[in-house]
Write an enzyme that holds these catalytic residues in place. Structure first.
Site, PDB file in Angstrom:
ATOM      1  N   LYS A  83      34.068  11.212  50.886  1.00  0.00           N
ATOM      2  CA  LYS A  83      34.459  12.156  51.945  1.00  0.00           C
ATOM      3  C   LYS A  83      35.941  11.959  52.265  1.00  0.00           C
ATOM      4  O   LYS A  83      36.388  10.823  52.469  1.00  0.00           O
ATOM      5  CB  LYS A  83      33.614  11.873  53.196  1.00  0.00           C
TER       6      LYS A  83
HETATM    7  O1  G3P Z   1      29.529  13.832  60.112  1.00  0.00           O
HETATM    8  C1  G3P Z   1      30.135  15.081  60.119  1.00  0.00           C
HETATM    9  C2  G3P Z   1      29.768  15.915  61.312  1.00  0.00           C
HETATM   10  O2  G3P Z   1      28.443  16.373  61.170  1.00  0.00           O
HETATM   11  C3  G3P Z   1      29.909  15.197  62.637  1.00  0.00           C
HETATM   12  O3  G3P Z   1      29.896  16.170  63.637  1.00  0.00           O
HETATM   13  O4  G3P Z   1      30.507  16.889  65.915  1.00  0.00           O
HETATM   14  O5  G3P Z   1      28.360  15.630  65.530  1.00  0.00           O
HETATM   15  O6  G3P Z   1      30.547  14.420  65.337  1.00  0.00           O
HETATM   16  P1  G3P Z   1      29.821  15.754  65.185  1.00  0.00           P
END
Ligand code: G3P
Length: 217
Positions: A83
């Site tokens: 990633k």
């Molecule tokens: O890991 C990538 C993404 O899904 C994280 O999103 O906004 O839940 O931190 P968030």
């Protein structure tokens, strides 16, 4: 649609993977920090629990650092996807990884133009962050549709990995918008199974079945 879990909690992952419905896992530096464990150990354990792609994020911001870290992460297991952030250096590294046969997930995508660049760089996956755009007062789901249209217009192979998912409705909307994958927090994944009318209907079926006094076996 491939359903990934967005987690480093290996106990929860093992439980949900047993459903056979978990196609892969994504992690990020915040989730690794939250695990309180060495990254390489967590990623190796996750790669043993699922056969599908497991995203492990680099921490370097420079190209050479990203390449060195990505090669090390990729060596942990054959299903590791490296990633990288959607930055100029991240996309330069993405192209280099593509030439080395290393799968990439370009993350922190918030615009269709960013997604266009990631596809041109040879990204395996692009992660548009729906929830964070919504949190910012924008329409995160519209971005999925825009990326889908652009990728279909030009035949890009990059898979759209809907990320920053907050609700089951996000999963449904991302599927309707044509995302190839969604990465889902465990609690939201659990909620996908649930509907009050299913519970109500099952309760009635079981009550009526009990009245028959029959046994199927
Ligand atoms: O890991 C990538 C993404 O899904 C994280 O999103 O906004 O839940 O931190 P968030």
């Amino acid at each position: 649609m491939q359903l990934f879990l967005d987690t480093t909690d290996t106990a929860v992952l093992k439980d949900l993977a047993a459903t056979g419905l978990v196609d892969g896992v994504t992690t990020n530096p915040t989730l690794i920090a939250r695990s309180g464990r060495p990254m390489a150990q967590v990623i190796a354990e996750i790669c043993d629990l699922v056969e599908g792609p497991v995203s492990a994020e680099v921490a370097a911001m420079d190209v050479e650092g990203m390449l060195a870290e990505g090669r090390k992460l990729s060596a942990i297991a054959t299903n590791v996807v490296v990633k990288v952030p959607l930055t100029r250096n991240g996309l330069i590294a993405t192209t280099a990884f593509a030439h080395e046969g290393i799968q990439t997930n370009v993350t922190l995508c918030f615009s269709a133009s960013q997604a266009l660049l990631a596809a041109k760089a040879g990204a395996s996956y692009i992660s548009p962050f729906i929830g964070r755009l919504d949190d910012h007062g924008a329409d995160g789901m519209a971005l999925i549709g825009e990326i889908r249209a652009i990728y279909d217009n030009y035949g890009f192979d990059t898979e759209i990995l809907a990320a920053s998912i907050r609700t089951p409705a996000h999963v449904t909307a991302a599927a309707l918008a044509g995302a190839d994958c969604a990465t889902i927090p465990p609690a939201t994944f659990e909620a996908l199974f649930k509907h009050p009318l299913t519970d109500k209907g099952l309760e009635q079926f079981m009550a009526d079945w009990a009245k028959t006094g029959q046994s199927i076996l």
